[in-house]
Design an enzyme around this catalytic site. Structure first.
Site, PDB file in Angstrom:
ATOM      1  N   GLU A  37     -22.412 -12.605   4.330  1.00 33.70           N
ATOM      2  CA  GLU A  37     -22.348 -11.778   3.134  1.00 33.70           C
ATOM      3  C   GLU A  37     -23.800 -11.535   2.707  1.00 33.70           C
ATOM      4  O   GLU A  37     -24.568 -12.495   2.588  1.00 33.70           O
ATOM      5  CB  GLU A  37     -21.584 -12.542   2.040  1.00 33.70           C
ATOM      6  CG  GLU A  37     -21.308 -11.685   0.841  1.00 33.70           C
ATOM      7  CD  GLU A  37     -20.589 -12.444  -0.279  1.00 33.70           C
ATOM      8  OE1 GLU A  37     -20.645 -11.975  -1.412  1.00 33.70           O
ATOM      9  OE2 GLU A  37     -19.984 -13.497   0.001  1.00 33.70           O
ATOM     10  N   ARG A 263     -19.175 -27.438   8.994  1.00 36.09           N
ATOM     11  CA  ARG A 263     -20.436 -26.842   8.577  1.00 36.09           C
ATOM     12  C   ARG A 263     -21.560 -27.847   8.751  1.00 36.09           C
ATOM     13  O   ARG A 263     -21.327 -29.052   8.856  1.00 36.09           O
ATOM     14  CB  ARG A 263     -20.429 -26.280   7.164  1.00 36.09           C
ATOM     15  CG  ARG A 263     -19.625 -26.976   6.136  1.00 36.09           C
ATOM     16  CD  ARG A 263     -19.566 -26.276   4.771  1.00 36.09           C
ATOM     17  NE  ARG A 263     -20.743 -25.604   4.300  1.00 36.09           N
ATOM     18  CZ  ARG A 263     -20.760 -24.314   3.972  1.00 36.09           C
ATOM     19  NH1 ARG A 263     -19.685 -23.577   4.097  1.00 36.09           N
ATOM     20  NH2 ARG A 263     -21.851 -23.770   3.504  1.00 36.09           N
ATOM     21  N   LYS A 273     -25.675 -21.141  -0.731  1.00 34.95           N
ATOM     22  CA  LYS A 273     -26.483 -20.000  -1.157  1.00 34.95           C
ATOM     23  C   LYS A 273     -26.603 -19.924  -2.677  1.00 34.95           C
ATOM     24  O   LYS A 273     -27.631 -19.526  -3.208  1.00 34.95           O
ATOM     25  CB  LYS A 273     -25.857 -18.705  -0.635  1.00 34.95           C
ATOM     26  CG  LYS A 273     -26.460 -18.263   0.683  1.00 34.95           C
ATOM     27  CD  LYS A 273     -26.071 -16.845   1.004  1.00 34.95           C
ATOM     28  CE  LYS A 273     -24.841 -16.822   1.881  1.00 34.95           C
ATOM     29  NZ  LYS A 273     -24.333 -15.486   2.150  1.00 34.95           N
TER      30      LYS A 273
HETATM   31  P1  ATP Z   1     -21.961 -19.311   0.175  1.00 33.05           P
HETATM   32  O1  ATP Z   1     -22.905 -20.474   0.314  1.00 33.05           O
HETATM   33  O2  ATP Z   1     -22.453 -18.276  -0.766  1.00 33.05           O
HETATM   34  O3  ATP Z   1     -20.526 -19.713   0.048  1.00 33.05           O
HETATM   35  P2  ATP Z   1     -21.643 -18.887   2.946  1.00 33.05           P
HETATM   36  O4  ATP Z   1     -22.457 -20.070   3.284  1.00 33.05           O
HETATM   37  O5  ATP Z   1     -20.178 -18.901   3.183  1.00 33.05           O
HETATM   38  O6  ATP Z   1     -21.969 -18.485   1.492  1.00 33.05           O
HETATM   39  P3  ATP Z   1     -21.732 -16.436   4.457  1.00 33.05           P
HETATM   40  O7  ATP Z   1     -22.747 -15.374   4.380  1.00 33.05           O
HETATM   41  O8  ATP Z   1     -20.358 -16.106   4.064  1.00 33.05           O
HETATM   42  O9  ATP Z   1     -22.302 -17.637   3.613  1.00 33.05           O
HETATM   43  O10 ATP Z   1     -21.748 -17.117   5.894  1.00 33.05           O
HETATM   44  C1  ATP Z   1     -21.784 -16.429   7.110  1.00 33.05           C
HETATM   45  C2  ATP Z   1     -21.267 -17.317   8.198  1.00 33.05           C
HETATM   46  O11 ATP Z   1     -22.065 -18.498   8.294  1.00 33.05           O
HETATM   47  C3  ATP Z   1     -19.851 -17.758   7.938  1.00 33.05           C
HETATM   48  O12 ATP Z   1     -19.113 -17.635   9.126  1.00 33.05           O
HETATM   49  C4  ATP Z   1     -19.991 -19.199   7.521  1.00 33.05           C
HETATM   50  O13 ATP Z   1     -18.861 -19.927   7.884  1.00 33.05           O
HETATM   51  C5  ATP Z   1     -21.242 -19.629   8.278  1.00 33.05           C
HETATM   52  N1  ATP Z   1     -21.895 -20.734   7.560  1.00 33.05           N
HETATM   53  C6  ATP Z   1     -22.304 -20.741   6.287  1.00 33.05           C
HETATM   54  N2  ATP Z   1     -22.823 -21.932   5.939  1.00 33.05           N
HETATM   55  C7  ATP Z   1     -22.752 -22.712   7.046  1.00 33.05           C
HETATM   56  C8  ATP Z   1     -23.128 -24.071   7.345  1.00 33.05           C
HETATM   57  N3  ATP Z   1     -23.695 -24.862   6.427  1.00 33.05           N
HETATM   58  N4  ATP Z   1     -22.904 -24.525   8.590  1.00 33.05           N
HETATM   59  C9  ATP Z   1     -22.348 -23.732   9.523  1.00 33.05           C
HETATM   60  N5  ATP Z   1     -21.973 -22.456   9.316  1.00 33.05           N
HETATM   61  C10 ATP Z   1     -22.167 -21.942   8.095  1.00 33.05           C
HETATM   62 MG    MG Z   2     -18.872 -17.139   2.594  1.00 34.28          MG
END
Ligand code: ATP
Ligand code: MG
Length: 558
Positions: A37, A263, A273
Site C-alpha cells: 500500500e 512476518r 508503518k
Molecule cells: P501496515 O504496517 O501499515 O499494516 P503492511 O505492513 O501491511 O502495512 P503493506 O504495504 O500492506 O504493509 O505490505 C505489503 C506486503 O508486505 C504485504 O504482503 C505484507 O504482508 C508484507 N509485509 C508487511 N510487513 C511485513 C513483515 N514485517 N514481514 C513480512 N512481510 C511483511
Molecule cells: Mg497491509
C-alpha cells in the site's frame, strides 16, 4: 560457494508448494506479486516479502508483479510509489511488465460488484457505523441480519448506482457481501465491500465516489493478473475464507491460492508503518530514510548492501510461526559481505597528534596501502606519510598495562603501511589532557618491516596531518534501547528510543583517497568499522560518513 550450500537447503513450505504445483502441472508458470500500500516507505519486513515473491519468480522461472494496493485515497501519496519502486530495484529485483495498480481495476471491480448484486450475494446497507457494530455480534454471540439485507436486486442495483454517482453522504450507505451473520469467522459476517469516500485519488482523481475494500479488491486483483500463489502474512489467515468466497461466488476463471507466512519482527526495531510514520512525523528521526531506520531507504543510506539484505532473508527463511529475529543476525550478514568486498581505507575518528621528530619537515612520502588484506586484486593506493600525523587517541596510553600493544612510554609500534616508530615524549595542556606525542622513525623500516627482523607486536593506523582531510562521521547505534519496543502496551514505544543512537564526530581525519569515494560504496575504516558516504548531507569536498556497522558486535558485551 554460497550458491551450492543454498541448493542443498530444503525448500521452505511455500517454495515446496510452488515446486509441487509446477511438477503436477497445476500451473505452467508461477506468478506471484508484491502488493504494497503506498502509504509509507518499505521496511525490512517488506524486504522479506519482496525476496520471497521475487525470489520465487527468479528461482522457478516465473513472473512477479509489483502492484500498488491503492484503494485508500486519503492516505496514499505519489512520493511513496516512487520510493517503493526505487527500493525494489535497489534490492536487485525487476517486476514483470508494467507496474500495476489496484486502481487500474476499479471499473472491473465495479462490474463484478454488480454481478454479486445480481446473484443476490451483495446488498446496500444503511446501518450507521455504530449500529453496524452492534449487529455484528461478538466472539460468543452470532450477529443479527441487517434490516436492509433482503432488498430486491433492482433496488440494490439502483442504490449502488446512486452511491457511485455521489448522491449520498459518506458513511450513509455501504455495499456488503451477503454471507453469514452467524459465522464464527467475523470476516464472513456480511463484510463491507464498498464504501463512499469523496476523496481525490492519486490516479483516478475525483472520478469515483465509492472505493472497494481491501479484502474484496485483493483477491480480484490477484485473479485479474493470473496470480498463482498469493503470499501474505499470517494476520490474513482468517481472511482467506472471504478471499475464496469472493472468487467462488463470482465463479472466476482463475483462483489464486492464498498462503500465509510469518512476518518478520526484528529486535531493537519496529516494523509497523503506522509507528514508523509517527517517528517521522514527530521528528524523532530525520525522515523515512534516516540511517537509523530499518527502512530499505534508511538501510541503504546507512551503507547496507543489497546482497547483505538478500542473504539475511535467505538466512532467516520462511516459516509459519511468528518470532523475533535478533538484530545481530542482520548486522552479521552485512559484516560477512563487507569483510570480503569492502575496500579498506583509513580514517582517524578521535585524532591525537603524533610528531615524528626525525622526519624531514616538508617531505611527503607516498607509501602503498593495500585495499584489501586478502585480495591483492583490489590493488593499492598511495598514502601520504609526513612529519605530523594523527593517530587514534585510544592508541596511546601514558601508563599502559602489559598487554596493551600500542603506543606508550618506552614502546615501539608499527604505523601500518608506513614505518616503525619509537616513543620519545608527550605534551599536555594545563588541564592534563594529552595534546601531542613525539616519536622517531626508523627510515629503514619503510612498509612497516624491521630490517633486523625483530618483532613489533602493535600495529596502529594513522593519517597525515597536513594531507588528511577533516570530515564528519555519524556513529550510529540502535534506535531503541530495548529489544522489544512494542510488547509493553503500557509504555509508549517512543519512550523506548535510545537517546544515544547517534554520535556526530566533526573532527575526524580521513586519508585523501576517501574524498574520491564513489556513492553507494561502503568501505572499511581499518580497525574502526564499515562506513559509507551520506548522500544527503555531504557537500562537494565536505563528505559526511555514516557508520554502517561496527567490526564486531560490541552491543552484546555492554
Ligand atoms: P501496515 O504496517 O501499515 O499494516 P503492511 O505492513 O501491511 O502495512 P503493506 O504495504 O500492506 O504493509 O505490505 C505489503 C506486503 O508486505 C504485504 O504482503 C505484507 O504482508 C508484507 N509485509 C508487511 N510487513 C511485513 C513483515 N514485517 N514481514 C513480512 N512481510 C511483511
Ligand atoms: Mg497491509
Amino acid at each position: 560457494m554460497s550458491d551450492n550450500t543454498e541448493e542443498k537447503k530444503p525448500l521452505d513450505f511455500i517454495r515446496q508448494i510452488v515446486a509441487d504445483d509446477l511438477k503436477t502441472g497445476k500451473h505452467k508458470q508461477s506468478v506471484t506479486r508484491f502488493p504494497p500500500e503506498p502509504n509509507g516507505f518499505l521496511h525490512i519486513g517488506h524486504a522479506k516479502s519482496i525476496c520471497l515473491n521475487f525470489g520465487i519468480a527468479e528461482e522457478f522461472g516465473g513472473r512477479c508483479n509489483l502492484r500498488f494496493d491503492d484503494t485508500n485515497p486519503s492516505k496514499e501519496e505519489e512520493e511513496y510509489v516512487d520510493a517503493i519502486k526505487r527500493d525494489v530495484e535497489w534490492l536487485g529485483f525487476k517486476w514483470a511488465g508494467d507496474v500495476h495498480y489496484a486502481s487500474d481495476y476499479f471499473h472491473q471491480l465495479y462490474d463484478m460488484a454488480l454481478e454479486l448484486i445480481k446473484k443476490g450475494k451483495a446488498y446496500v446497507c444503511e446501518l450507521d457505523a455504530e449500529k453496524m457494530r452492534e449487529y455484528r455480534g461478538t466472539l460468543t454471540t452470532p450477529g443479527k441480519n441487517s434490516p436492509w439485507r433482503d432488498r430486491s436486486v433492482e433496488e440494490n442495483l439502483e442504490l449502488f448506482a446512486r452511491m457511485k454517482e455521489g448522491e449520498f453522504a459518506e458513511g450513509s450507505h455501504v455495499l456488503r457481501a451477503k454471507i453469514d451473520m452467524a459465522s464464527p469467522n467475523f470476516n464472513l459476517r456480511d463484510p463491507v465491500i464498498y464504501r463512499i469516500l469523496n476523496a481525490v485519488h492519486h490516479r483516478t482523481g475525483s472520478e469515483w465516489h465509492i472505493y472497494p475494500m481491501y479484502d474484496y479488491t485483493h483477491c480480484l486483483s490477484d485473479m485479474l493478473e493470473g496470480i498463482t500463489h498469493s503470499l501474505c502474512t499470517l494476520e490474513f489467515q482468517d481472511h482467506r475464507p472471504l478471499y475464496d468466497w469472493v472468487l467462488d461466488t463470482l465463479e472466476t476463471p482463475c483462483h489464486p491460492q492464498q498462503i500465509e507466512f510469518a512476518r518478520l519482527n526484528l529486535s531493537y526495531f519496529i516494523t509497523s508503518k503506522r509507528k514508523l510514520r509517527r517517528l517521522v512525523e514527530e521528528k524523532h528521526v530525520s525522515g523515512w530514510d534516516d540511517p537509523r531506520m530499518l527502512t530499505v531507504s534508511g538501510i541503504r543510506r546507512r551503507g547496507y548492501t543489497p546482497a547483505s539484505l538478500r542473504n539475511f532473508c535467505t538466512t532467516i527463511g520462511i516459516g509459519r510461526s511468528d518470532s523475533r529475529i535478533d538484530l545481530s543476525v542482520l548486522e552479521d550478514e552485512l559484516r560477512n559481505d563487507l569483510n570480503v568486498n569492502a575496500p579498506r581505507r583509513i580514517c582517524v575518528l578521535d585524532p591525537l597528534k603524533l610528531i615524528v621528530d626525525n622526519f624531514p619537515e616538508d617531505k611527503v612520502d607516498m607509501v602503498d596501502g593495500k585495499n584489501h588484506p586478502q585480495n591483492p586484486e583490489m590493488g593499492t593506493r598511495p598514502l601520504p606519510f609526513t612529519k605530523e600525523l594523527y593517530i587514534e587517541r585510544e592508541d596511546f596510553m601514558e601508563e599502559p598495562p602489559k598487554k596493551y600493544f600500542r603506543l606508550g612510554p618506552g614502546r615501539e609500534v608499527r604505523l601500518k603501511y608506513g614505518y616503525l616508530v619509537q616513543y620519545v615524549s608527550h605534551e599536555k595542556d594545563s588541564d592534563g589532557n594529552i595534546t601531542a606525542v613525539h616519536c622517531t622513525f626508523d627510515p629503514e623500516s619503510r612498509g612497516g618491516f624491521a630490517v633486523d627482523g625483530h618483532k613489533v607486536k602493535g600495529t596502529i593506523h594513522w593519517v597525515s596531518a597536513s594531507e588528511g582531510k577533516t570530515v564528519t562521521v555519524n556513529l550510529y547505534e540502535r534506535l531503541f534501547s530495548v529489544p522489544d519496543p512494542e510488547t509493553d502496551s503500557e509504555v509508549d514505544f517512543i519512550d523506548q528510543l535510545n537517546p544515544y543512537s547517534i554520535k556526530v564526530v566533526t573532527n575526524a581525519v580521513a586519508e585523501p583517497e576517501l574524498l574520491n569515494l564513489e556513492p553507494d560504496t561502503t568501505v572499511q575504516f581499518e580497525r574502526m568499522g564499515y562506513f559509507c558516504i551520506d548522500l544527503k548531507d555531504s557537500a562537494p569536498g565536505k563528505p559526511v560518513f555514516n557508520r554502517a556497522v561496527t567490526l564486531r558486535d560490541s552491543w552484546k558485551s555492554k
